[in-house]
Scaffold this active site. Sequence first.
Site, mmCIF file in Angstrom:
data_model
loop_
_atom_site.group_PDB
_atom_site.id
_atom_site.type_symbol
_atom_site.label_atom_id
_atom_site.label_comp_id
_atom_site.label_asym_id
_atom_site.label_seq_id
_atom_site.Cartn_x
_atom_site.Cartn_y
_atom_site.Cartn_z
ATOM 1 N N GLU A 116 0.833 -1.201 0.000
ATOM 2 C CA GLU A 116 0.000 0.000 0.000
ATOM 3 C C GLU A 116 0.875 1.262 0.000
ATOM 4 O OE1 GLU A 116 -3.573 1.971 2.772
ATOM 5 O OE2 GLU A 116 -2.573 0.125 3.394
ATOM 6 N N LYS A 154 -9.076 3.307 -2.763
ATOM 7 C CA LYS A 154 -9.577 2.795 -1.481
ATOM 8 C C LYS A 154 -10.939 3.396 -1.148
ATOM 9 C CE LYS A 154 -7.636 1.759 3.076
ATOM 10 N NZ LYS A 154 -6.452 1.960 3.942
ATOM 11 N N CYS A 178 -5.853 -2.931 2.292
ATOM 12 C CA CYS A 178 -5.867 -2.871 3.748
ATOM 13 C C CYS A 178 -7.224 -3.274 4.331
ATOM 14 C CB CYS A 178 -5.439 -1.468 4.180
ATOM 15 S SG CYS A 178 -4.849 -1.319 5.877
#
Length: 318
Positions: free
Chosen positions: A44, A131, A165
Amino acid sequence: MTKLTVAVVQAAPIPLDFQAGIDKALRLARAAIDGGARVVAFGETFLGGYPLWLDEAPGAALWDHPGTKALHAIMLEQAVVAHDERLLPLQELADASGAIISIGAHERVRRSLVNNQLTFRPGLPVLDHRKLVPTHGERLIWARGDGSTLGVHQAEWGRLGTLICWEHWMPLARAAMHNLAEDVHIAAWPTVRESHQIASRHYAMEGRCFVLAAGLVQMKDDLLDGLERVGGSDVARELLEAIPGEVLNRGGSLIAAPDTRVIAQAGDGEETLLAELDLAEVAAGLANLDTDGHYARPDVFELSVDTRAREGVQWNSE
């Protein structure tokens, strides 16, 4: 084609200095490809580095904090943008090698930052995944993505997708991705601690796919060095120096099979995991569990996914 060699590059980003980060990513990706990898996964926000000050620096979330504001301004200036020419070498490497390269970056969209996991594909435009929900303190720096970047890449060997994540703890996001029938999934993390390893292996089982859980290695000194590389800032340095400890992201990357077993596991330092996947395991695992098929109940549960881009403002000429 049932055998596929993949790589997870667990490495230290060069925080804030995007060009230096791209140069390092190119070196590492090229080495993995030379080792036989057809898929190369970075963690990430490898480009720009994970904004550790949000979690680790006392006072970073205080209103109008001068150090936080200075770092945000640097990120906006340095961040990649759509069709960024600095990223062309990564696309050229994918084109020349036939490999797929997945790498996280801070992206500037208008005047906000988003967390984007970019997938460079041979002969095709980059595939974005922004995200959906920044986690906790990340909301101080990143805007939300939308459903327009939920998708997969269709390769000659199968389908590849990615989540970032804590999206791996969003049940409906997982369900949407399982519907897209991934064979290989990239789970991008800042560090793959035990709970992240559990989430990645669970995703492999639930989605009946191989999972490349890619994390970073990041030190406090990396942040301070990166700050100096981009011109420095006294107030930003003061904030970063207040971070306790030295090792902040500890790697832990792994490659998991559809039955959850760990094929390869990294330690705390920089290393590249290489593994050969037998994609026939995907179909074999579907015999007893297909969460989007014979183990689903569409008569009871229904999921609607809005894949429209949500710009927020519509300009009409009429």
